[in-house]
Design a protein around this motif. Structure first.
Motif, mmCIF file in Angstrom:
data_model
loop_
_atom_site.group_PDB
_atom_site.id
_atom_site.type_symbol
_atom_site.label_atom_id
_atom_site.label_comp_id
_atom_site.label_asym_id
_atom_site.label_seq_id
_atom_site.Cartn_x
_atom_site.Cartn_y
_atom_site.Cartn_z
ATOM 1 N N THR A 83 0.833 -1.203 0.000
ATOM 2 C CA THR A 83 0.000 0.000 0.000
ATOM 3 C C THR A 83 0.867 1.254 0.000
ATOM 4 O OG1 THR A 83 -0.123 0.056 2.416
ATOM 5 C CG2 THR A 83 -1.815 -1.224 1.252
ATOM 6 N N LYS A 84 0.237 2.374 -0.261
ATOM 7 C CA LYS A 84 0.986 3.631 -0.339
ATOM 8 C C LYS A 84 1.569 4.040 1.009
ATOM 9 C CE LYS A 84 -0.926 5.730 -4.501
ATOM 10 N NZ LYS A 84 -1.430 4.492 -5.096
ATOM 11 N N ASP A 85 1.032 3.487 2.114
ATOM 12 C CA ASP A 85 1.621 3.773 3.424
ATOM 13 C C ASP A 85 2.597 2.664 3.856
ATOM 14 O OD1 ASP A 85 -0.260 1.826 3.883
ATOM 15 O OD2 ASP A 85 -1.191 2.800 5.616
ATOM 16 N N ARG A 133 2.465 -0.810 3.772
ATOM 17 C CA ARG A 133 2.044 -2.075 4.364
ATOM 18 C C ARG A 133 2.013 -3.173 3.294
ATOM 19 N NH1 ARG A 133 0.200 -0.761 9.478
ATOM 20 N NH2 ARG A 133 -0.412 -2.937 9.834
ATOM 21 N N VAL A 145 0.481 -6.436 1.889
ATOM 22 C CA VAL A 145 -0.839 -7.063 2.003
ATOM 23 C C VAL A 145 -0.838 -8.381 1.231
ATOM 24 C CG1 VAL A 145 -3.327 -6.800 1.639
ATOM 25 C CG2 VAL A 145 -1.912 -4.788 2.150
ATOM 26 N N ASP A 176 -0.319 -6.986 6.571
ATOM 27 C CA ASP A 176 -1.766 -7.163 6.693
ATOM 28 C C ASP A 176 -2.154 -8.413 5.920
ATOM 29 O OD1 ASP A 176 -2.291 -4.891 8.201
ATOM 30 O OD2 ASP A 176 -2.598 -3.625 6.439
ATOM 31 N N PHE A 208 -7.759 -8.271 -1.006
ATOM 32 C CA PHE A 208 -7.675 -6.960 -1.639
ATOM 33 C C PHE A 208 -8.311 -7.043 -3.020
ATOM 34 C CE2 PHE A 208 -3.563 -9.099 -2.205
ATOM 35 C CZ PHE A 208 -3.370 -9.063 -3.577
ATOM 36 N N GLN A 231 -7.716 -2.007 -5.659
ATOM 37 C CA GLN A 231 -6.667 -1.763 -4.666
ATOM 38 C C GLN A 231 -5.312 -2.225 -5.171
ATOM 39 O OE1 GLN A 231 -8.567 -3.893 -1.451
ATOM 40 N NE2 GLN A 231 -9.289 -2.008 -0.467
ATOM 41 N N ASP A 290 -3.998 0.243 -7.706
ATOM 42 C CA ASP A 290 -3.659 1.525 -7.090
ATOM 43 C C ASP A 290 -2.493 1.403 -6.111
ATOM 44 O OD1 ASP A 290 -4.230 4.357 -6.740
ATOM 45 O OD2 ASP A 290 -4.957 3.818 -4.730
ATOM 46 N N ALA A 291 -1.926 0.204 -5.972
ATOM 47 C CA ALA A 291 -0.856 -0.025 -5.000
ATOM 48 C C ALA A 291 0.434 0.665 -5.428
ATOM 49 C CB ALA A 291 -0.615 -1.525 -4.843
ATOM 50 N N SER A 292 1.307 0.882 -4.465
ATOM 51 C CA SER A 292 2.607 1.476 -4.796
ATOM 52 C C SER A 292 3.573 0.427 -5.335
ATOM 53 C CB SER A 292 3.215 2.152 -3.564
ATOM 54 O OG SER A 292 3.462 1.207 -2.536
#
Length: 297
Positions: free
Chosen positions: A188-190, A192, A194, A223, A227, A231, A234-236
Motif C-alpha cells: 500500500t501507499k503507506d 504495508r 498485504v 496485513d 484486496f 486496490q 492503485d498499489a505502490s
C-alpha cells in the motif's frame, strides 16, 4: 547422461520411468504434487514444502508411501545424481493404479514419482518485473489442496501469454485470490505489505509463508486480508511469490502500470532478504565436476 527419476522406490533413467495407463492421477487427476526450488545446489524451504505435501495427501486420504524424512533424502539424492545447480525438484503422489472407476479401494498402493528440472530461478525478471493478466477464478472450492488438477491454470496462463502478459492473477467476486501458480502481494501507499490470509480459497504458499516470516522478523508492516482489483492497481508496489520464481516484482496488472513501472524498494528488499536466507544451507554437491542438465555449472 540421462536424467535420473525416482519412481516407486527406484532411481531409473527417464526413458525407463513408466507408470501404468490406469494410474488414477492420469485418469482422474486423483493426486497431489509438490515443487521445491534448488538454488546453487541448495534445496530451499524444504521443511515448508514437506509440511504442505503431508497436509495435501492427508486432505484427500492418500497415505504418503514413504516417511517424510525419506522424501527429503530422495530429493537430495536426485539433486546429486542429476548435478542440479539451479531448478526444481517435482514430486507427485497419486492414489495408485486400478481399473478406471470413480470408486476406489482403500488399500490401493500409491504411486510416487519425483524428478528434477533444470530451470533458471534467479532471472532478469527479478530486476525488471513482470506483467500479470486478470482472469476469473473458475477453479474448484478446495484450492488449499495442491492437486494435480491444473487445467484452469493451464488455460489461464496460455490465454495470458497470447495477450502478451507474463503471468495471470485470478479474480473472484472482485477480489484477487492468487496467481495461477503463485501467491499475490501488494504494497500500500503507506508501506504495508498485504497478502490474502490462508483459507480454502487459496493455496498456502510455502514461499509466501517464508517471505511473511522474514518480513515480520525485519519489522515490516503486514496485513493478511483480501484486496480488490482496484486496490491492487492503485498499489505502490506489487509482487508474487512461488518456489520457482522466489520474489518477483509485478509492474503491470491488467492495463494499469504499478507505481513508476519499476520494481519498488520494498519488493527489492524482500528479494534480497529471501535469497540471502536461501543461500545459507550447505550445497548438496561440490562444483568441481558439477554439470547442470544441459548446461555447464
Amino acid at each position: 547422461m540421462q536424467r535420473q527419476i525416482y519412481l516407486n522406490g527406484s532411481y531409473v533413467p527417464e526413458a525407463q520411468a513408466l507408470l501404468p495407463i490406469f494410474d488414477r492421477g492420469f485418469l482422474f487427476a486423483d493426486g497431489i504434487y509438490e515443487v521445491c526450488a534448488v538454488i546453487d545446489r541448495r534445496l530451499v524451504d524444504v521443511d515448508l514444502h514437506m509440511k504442505r505435501l503431508v497436509r495435501s495427501v492427508g486432505e484427500i486420504g492418500i497415505a504418503l508411501p514413504v516417511a517424510s524424512a525419506e522424501v527429503v533424502e530422495i530429493m537430495k539424492e536426485l539433486v546429486r545424481r542429476n548435478r542440479l545447480v539451479e531448478g526444481v525438484v517435482y514430486m507427485q503422489v497419486t492414489r495408485g493404479s486400478a481399473e478406471r472407476d470413480f470408486h476406489y479401494a482403500d488399500d490401493l498402493k500409491p504411486n510416487f514419482v519425483a524428478f528434477t528440472q533444470d530451470r533458471k530461478i534467479v532471472t532478469p525478471k527479478l530486476s525488471t518485473g513482470i506483467s500479470v493478466d486478470l482472469q476469473p477464478d473458475i477453479r474448484w472450492q478446495r484450492r488449499d489442496i495442491k492437486s494435480v488438477m491444473l487445467l484452469a491454470q493451464v488455460l489461464a496462463k496460455h490465454e495470458a501469454g497470447k495477450k502478451g502478459f507474463n503471468d495471470v492473477w485470478m479474480v473472484e467476486d472482485g477480489f484477487i485470490t492468487e496467481g495461477a501458480s503463485s501467491s499475490a502481494f501488494i504494497v500500500t501507499k503507506d508501506g504495508r505489505i498485504v497478502s490474502r490470509a490462508n483459507s480454502q480459497a487459496i493455496l498456502p504458499g510455502c514461499t509466501r509463508l517464508a517471505v511473511l516470516r522474514l518480513a515480520e522478523e525485519t519489522g515490516l508492516l503486514l496485513d493478511e486480508r483480501p484486496f480488490t482489483v482496484e486496490q491492487a492497481q492503485d498499489a505502490s508496489e506489487a509482487f508474487l511469490t512461488s518456489a520457482s520464481s522466489t520474489v518477483t516484482p509485478v509492474v503491470r496488472i491488467g492495463e494499469c502500470v504499478i507505481g513508476d513501472g519499476k520494481p519498488g524498494p520494498l519488493t527489492r528488499r524482500l528479494q534480497a532478504i529471501y535469497l540471502d536466507q536461501a543461500m545459507k544451507g550447505e550445497p548438496l554437491f561440490a562444483l568441481d565436476d558439477a554439470v547442470s542438465l544441459g548446461a555447464s555449472a
